[in-house]
Design a protein around this motif. Structure first.
Motif, PDB file in Angstrom:
ATOM      1  N   TYR A  99       6.597   4.189  10.299  1.00  0.00           N
ATOM      2  CA  TYR A  99       6.223   5.446  10.101  1.00  0.00           C
ATOM      3  C   TYR A  99       4.996   5.449   9.533  1.00  0.00           C
ATOM      4  O   TYR A  99       4.216   6.441   9.738  1.00  0.00           O
ATOM      5  N   LEU A 100       4.817   4.890   8.376  1.00  0.00           N
ATOM      6  CA  LEU A 100       3.753   5.047   7.401  1.00  0.00           C
ATOM      7  C   LEU A 100       2.310   4.334   8.004  1.00  0.00           C
ATOM      8  O   LEU A 100       1.193   4.776   7.612  1.00  0.00           O
TER       9      LEU A 100
ATOM     10  N   PRO B 250       9.418   4.076  -5.520  1.00  0.00           N
ATOM     11  CA  PRO B 250      10.202   4.017  -6.896  1.00  0.00           C
ATOM     12  C   PRO B 250      11.491   3.466  -7.158  1.00  0.00           C
ATOM     13  O   PRO B 250      12.099   2.671  -8.149  1.00  0.00           O
ATOM     14  N   GLN B 251      12.041   3.365  -5.832  1.00  0.00           N
ATOM     15  CA  GLN B 251      13.483   2.815  -5.785  1.00  0.00           C
ATOM     16  C   GLN B 251      13.740   1.242  -5.209  1.00  0.00           C
ATOM     17  O   GLN B 251      12.526   1.228  -4.296  1.00  0.00           O
TER      18      GLN B 251
ATOM     19  N   LEU C 134      14.366  -1.148  -1.987  1.00  0.00           N
ATOM     20  CA  LEU C 134      14.427  -0.853  -0.537  1.00  0.00           C
ATOM     21  C   LEU C 134      14.787  -2.140   0.020  1.00  0.00           C
ATOM     22  O   LEU C 134      14.252  -3.428  -0.505  1.00  0.00           O
TER      23      LEU C 134
ATOM     24  N   ARG D 296      -3.748  -2.604   7.982  1.00  0.00           N
ATOM     25  CA  ARG D 296      -3.473  -2.304   6.517  1.00  0.00           C
ATOM     26  C   ARG D 296      -2.322  -3.354   6.224  1.00  0.00           C
ATOM     27  O   ARG D 296      -1.977  -3.320   5.115  1.00  0.00           O
TER      28      ARG D 296
ATOM     29  N   GLU E  84      14.658  -1.234   5.635  1.00  0.00           N
ATOM     30  CA  GLU E  84      14.424   0.056   5.170  1.00  0.00           C
ATOM     31  C   GLU E  84      12.721  -0.340   4.952  1.00  0.00           C
ATOM     32  O   GLU E  84      11.916   0.799   5.369  1.00  0.00           O
ATOM     33  N   ARG E  85      12.346  -0.996   4.530  1.00  0.00           N
ATOM     34  CA  ARG E  85      10.709  -1.416   4.477  1.00  0.00           C
ATOM     35  C   ARG E  85      10.360  -1.606   5.737  1.00  0.00           C
ATOM     36  O   ARG E  85       9.125  -0.973   6.101  1.00  0.00           O
TER      37      ARG E  85
ATOM     38  N   GLU F 206      11.353   0.270   8.546  1.00  0.00           N
ATOM     39  CA  GLU F 206      11.327   1.295   9.218  1.00  0.00           C
ATOM     40  C   GLU F 206      10.039   2.322   8.610  1.00  0.00           C
ATOM     41  O   GLU F 206       9.364   2.941   9.253  1.00  0.00           O
ATOM     42  N   ARG F 207      10.010   2.067   7.110  1.00  0.00           N
ATOM     43  CA  ARG F 207       9.031   2.939   6.538  1.00  0.00           C
ATOM     44  C   ARG F 207       7.535   2.520   7.098  1.00  0.00           C
ATOM     45  O   ARG F 207       6.577   3.157   7.252  1.00  0.00           O
TER      46      ARG F 207
ATOM     47  N   SER G  42      -0.185   3.704  10.532  1.00  0.00           N
ATOM     48  CA  SER G  42      -0.800   3.936  11.777  1.00  0.00           C
ATOM     49  C   SER G  42      -1.919   2.883  12.030  1.00  0.00           C
ATOM     50  O   SER G  42      -2.561   2.933  13.064  1.00  0.00           O
ATOM     51  N   ASP G  43      -2.100   2.056  11.300  1.00  0.00           N
ATOM     52  CA  ASP G  43      -3.518   1.265  11.372  1.00  0.00           C
ATOM     53  C   ASP G  43      -2.949  -0.121  10.701  1.00  0.00           C
ATOM     54  O   ASP G  43      -2.803  -0.389   9.549  1.00  0.00           O
TER      55      ASP G  43
ATOM     56  N   ALA H 226       0.880  -1.187   0.042  1.00  0.00           N
ATOM     57  CA  ALA H 226      -0.014  -0.007   0.126  1.00  0.00           C
ATOM     58  C   ALA H 226       0.897   1.208   0.004  1.00  0.00           C
ATOM     59  O   ALA H 226       0.387   2.391  -0.183  1.00  0.00           O
ATOM     60  N   TYR H 227       2.184   1.256   0.213  1.00  0.00           N
ATOM     61  CA  TYR H 227       2.904   2.455   0.272  1.00  0.00           C
ATOM     62  C   TYR H 227       4.126   2.118  -1.017  1.00  0.00           C
ATOM     63  O   TYR H 227       4.998   1.801  -0.640  1.00  0.00           O
ATOM     64  N   PRO H 228       3.675   2.374  -2.117  1.00  0.00           N
ATOM     65  CA  PRO H 228       4.533   2.253  -3.286  1.00  0.00           C
ATOM     66  C   PRO H 228       5.875   3.198  -3.272  1.00  0.00           C
ATOM     67  O   PRO H 228       6.014   4.128  -2.506  1.00  0.00           O
TER      68      PRO H 228
END
Lengths: 435, 435
Positions: free
Chosen positions: B408-409, B394-395, B397, B415, B401-402, B404-405, B411-412, B390-392
């Motif tokens: 942060y991204l 372009p580079q 990862l 998902r 890194e995934r 960590e993201r 909150s629920d 759900a969190y596309p």
């Protein structure tokens, strides 16, 4: 794109009655004529009886939000490298990523994702940093133009203190590239340019003087960064011995607002009383970016002082210092950071309330774009329909309670936004309600 | 529920190598035998060749998270009334809502929603406050038992300083109700009781003495609140003139940990060096609740000091002081709050890193339940498969890194979580991957 000349939305209309008060007009009609709000009515008056009505009964309808500060090329690494402080983070994450936007294929892919999320979110307006690259900045503008949003986009200027891969060779080449970019983007309607010196440390005095000249000539608005982080503030003090502070340094270089130079300065975390007075006198908009200020350990901006002293303020996502584009979340973040500031800072002012933070996200930042951010006759018809059924509750809730919950619970606007209008135009991707 | 005796998961296994380091074992097999981790292997050894394998290649698999402090009856008003400080918020929001749990129909509806979200999220373990009501507490425990999660749930005790609708008439009636509740919940397997004096201000000395006696008799663990807010700390100082501080007040009443009394104390925002020493000596777990401490303007806990001094710490959602049950988000919140503390508090210690906060959410809090929160042989097989499409981006990862993201991204959790195991049992509601 000709606006749908006249129509109405039906639903629970929530907007700001004042900078400190929300209001909800339950089950009302919001009438649009020629991209403007014609009025708000409990029943549709006879003169509008013929209008098509989109019935969103039971849903919240709020004004479109404004993201007063974000970086499109940083969207790709949102939520990454968050264990770094500002200047280290610029070196380790930001500059290497931004260098990639020399490659138009990469830029198309990455900017495509950014625009897709911005388009699907609750913001209808945004001030956007691109990179130094003219061509990929134009590509970003094309994508934004298609999105239907109203934005200001800046090709970044920087000619010092950054990696070779991003440094423009001289002030003159930077200015020439800026002029070529301005010519090339003259045809856009909703996506307009904004002069964008990155910040004083990365712009020579010659470059800033040249940009001030372009500004005077064109009347274009300006966006930059101000007083974000203690190390940065100290750096500027060393770079600009002619000025008493960071804000004054911009002022002396002709780039701190004034009547003919609408200006957004991001952050202003360390703006003291003297700098705040300057911001007020020059009519500068502060883009308060609470999430970024937290993630980059920058601090907590004196937003209460801005409000009490009459400095213009709105909210910014500052992706990727901020990790999300959601301005709904920025509303909750602004309240949260103000609470920690109140508790942890000696003499900290009382925290922001949700209605105050909502004001910042709507009418506060919206003012940069004109009469934007309230459901008042004559104001821009920017409206967002919110769906909150993903967050069930066992008890009845008022519309204002539902709005507060959404600001806290929804960090991803895409879960909440089901319909969006910008100046009366349906935003690409949102669909009318099935009858 | 007999655990699926043996099977394997395949994917990118991320857990803590140490309290300060993450590790990722890409495309590895995580083998489960009898609810425990049998091992982690790059290729499935011959002796396991016959095992069924759920193939989650490309997905992140992390240990189940522990929510060390949350209030089930407050879930209904998460994200509401956030403009209030702790003691006002208790009066205006918490106590009126909690009174509603005398009504079993309401409790069934509200607790149903709570359990549904907890079950769908990334936590596999939780310490949960119910209300003073025995029957609805049992109802909550029934729902949690069906969820497959491993939890500790407490019927709350309080016999003073709260509205009549919630106050238990006397210490004796409160203790009698507690004993009846303990008898009634003896049959649950994964949902076990925990003694739950709300906090000192709402419990008389007689009640606390009685609970300490029950604790000694049963060996049950204890959960409560400690040093959350300056006004509360001051209140306890007045209520307990016999003690030098809040922590010591619990100690003198026999309710601050020790070898035979596993204890969770929520918050500890204002635990000074002396109180932290007590917490360490008594082996108490601190439930650090950064989101709640922010929302209720409580402050920022000295987590770095806890870690350096060897105090046990985990993370708590503290719904509805916190507005979300997501412990993934609590990881990011813990980092964020520690940054503001570092910046705003004189002498503030260096911020937490993401690996440190991840440790708190897994092995740190998990230790309250035993060997929980890492992929080590013999540890509980609590595992969560995460989906981040759900969190596309372009580079490319890395897995770290995934992760960590996602912290942060997302909150629920709903998902992100596509599959969950608790002690080797698939959590109700999660489905095996389609082949």
């Amino acid at each position: 794109m000709k606006p749908n000349t006249a129509f109405a939305l039906r639903g629970n209309l929530v907007d700001s009655a004042s900078p400190t008060q929300l209001r909800c007009r339950e089950d009302h009609f919001l009438v649009c004529e020629d991209g403007r709000v014609a009025g708000v009515f409990p029943r549709l008056p006879d003169r509008y009886a013929h209008l098509p009505v989109e019935d969103w009964s039971g849903r919240l309808i709020i004004p479109g939000l404004t993201d007063l500060h974000t970086h499109a090329p940083q969207y790709a690494f949102r939520g990454l490298g968050m264990d770094l402080e500002l200047l280290d983070w610029l070196e380790a994450r930001t500059f290497p990523e931004e260098a990639g936007y020399a490659d138009l294929d990469y830029a198309r892919r990455a900017y495509g994702l950014f625009v897709q999320e911005l388009q699907a979110g609750a913001a209808t307006r945004a001030c956007v940093f691109a990179t130094v690259h003219r061509e990929s900045t134009l590509l970003l503008m094309e994508l934004l133009e298609k999105s239907g949003l109203v934005t200001r986009v800046g090709k970044v200027n920087m000619d010092r203190n950054c990696p070779d891969s991003l440094r423009e060779p001289s002030a003159q080449t930077s200015l020439a590239a800026t002029r070529r970019w301005l010519e090339a983007c003259a045809g856009f309607r909703n996506t307009r340019p904004i002069l964008t010196p990155r910040f004083i440390p990365s712009c020579s005095d010659e470059l800033l003087a040249g940009l001030a000249a372009v500004q005077r000539e064109t009347g274009l608005p300006v966006q930059s960064h101000l007083s974000e982080n203690p190390s940065e503030v100290e750096w500027v003090r060393q770079l600009c011995p002619d000025a008493a502070g960071y804000g004054e340094a911009y002022l002396r270089r002709g780039l701190l607002g004034g009547e003919n130079c609408p200006t957004v300065m991001a952050h202003c975390v360390y703006s003291d009383a003297a700098e705040r007075r300057l911001l007020k006198e020059q009519g500068v908009w502060v883009a308060h970016c609470p999430q970024s200020n937290t993630n980059l350990s920058s601090g907590a901006a004196p937003v209460r002082a801005f409000l009490e002293e009459g400095v213009r303020v709105g909210l910014g996502s500052d992706v990727a210092g901020g990790h999300t584009l959601s301005i709904l979340r920025a509303i909750a973040d602004a309240v949260q950071v103000s609470k920690l500031r109140w508790r942890l800072v000696e003499g900290g002012a009382r925290p922001l309330t949700l209605p105050e933070a909502f004001w910042l996200a709507t009418a506060g930042g919206g003012a940069f774009f004109g009469q934007v951010g309230r459901f008042e006759p004559g104001w821009a018809f920017d409206a967002v329909v919110l769906e909150d059924s993903a967050y069930p509750h066992p008890q009845p809730l008022s519309s204002l309670e539902r709005l507060e919950r959404l600001c806290y619970l929804c960090s991803d606007d895409r879960r909440a936004v089901v319909r969006k209008f910008v100046e009366g135009r349906p935003a690409a991707g949102s669909a009318p309600r099935n009858p």
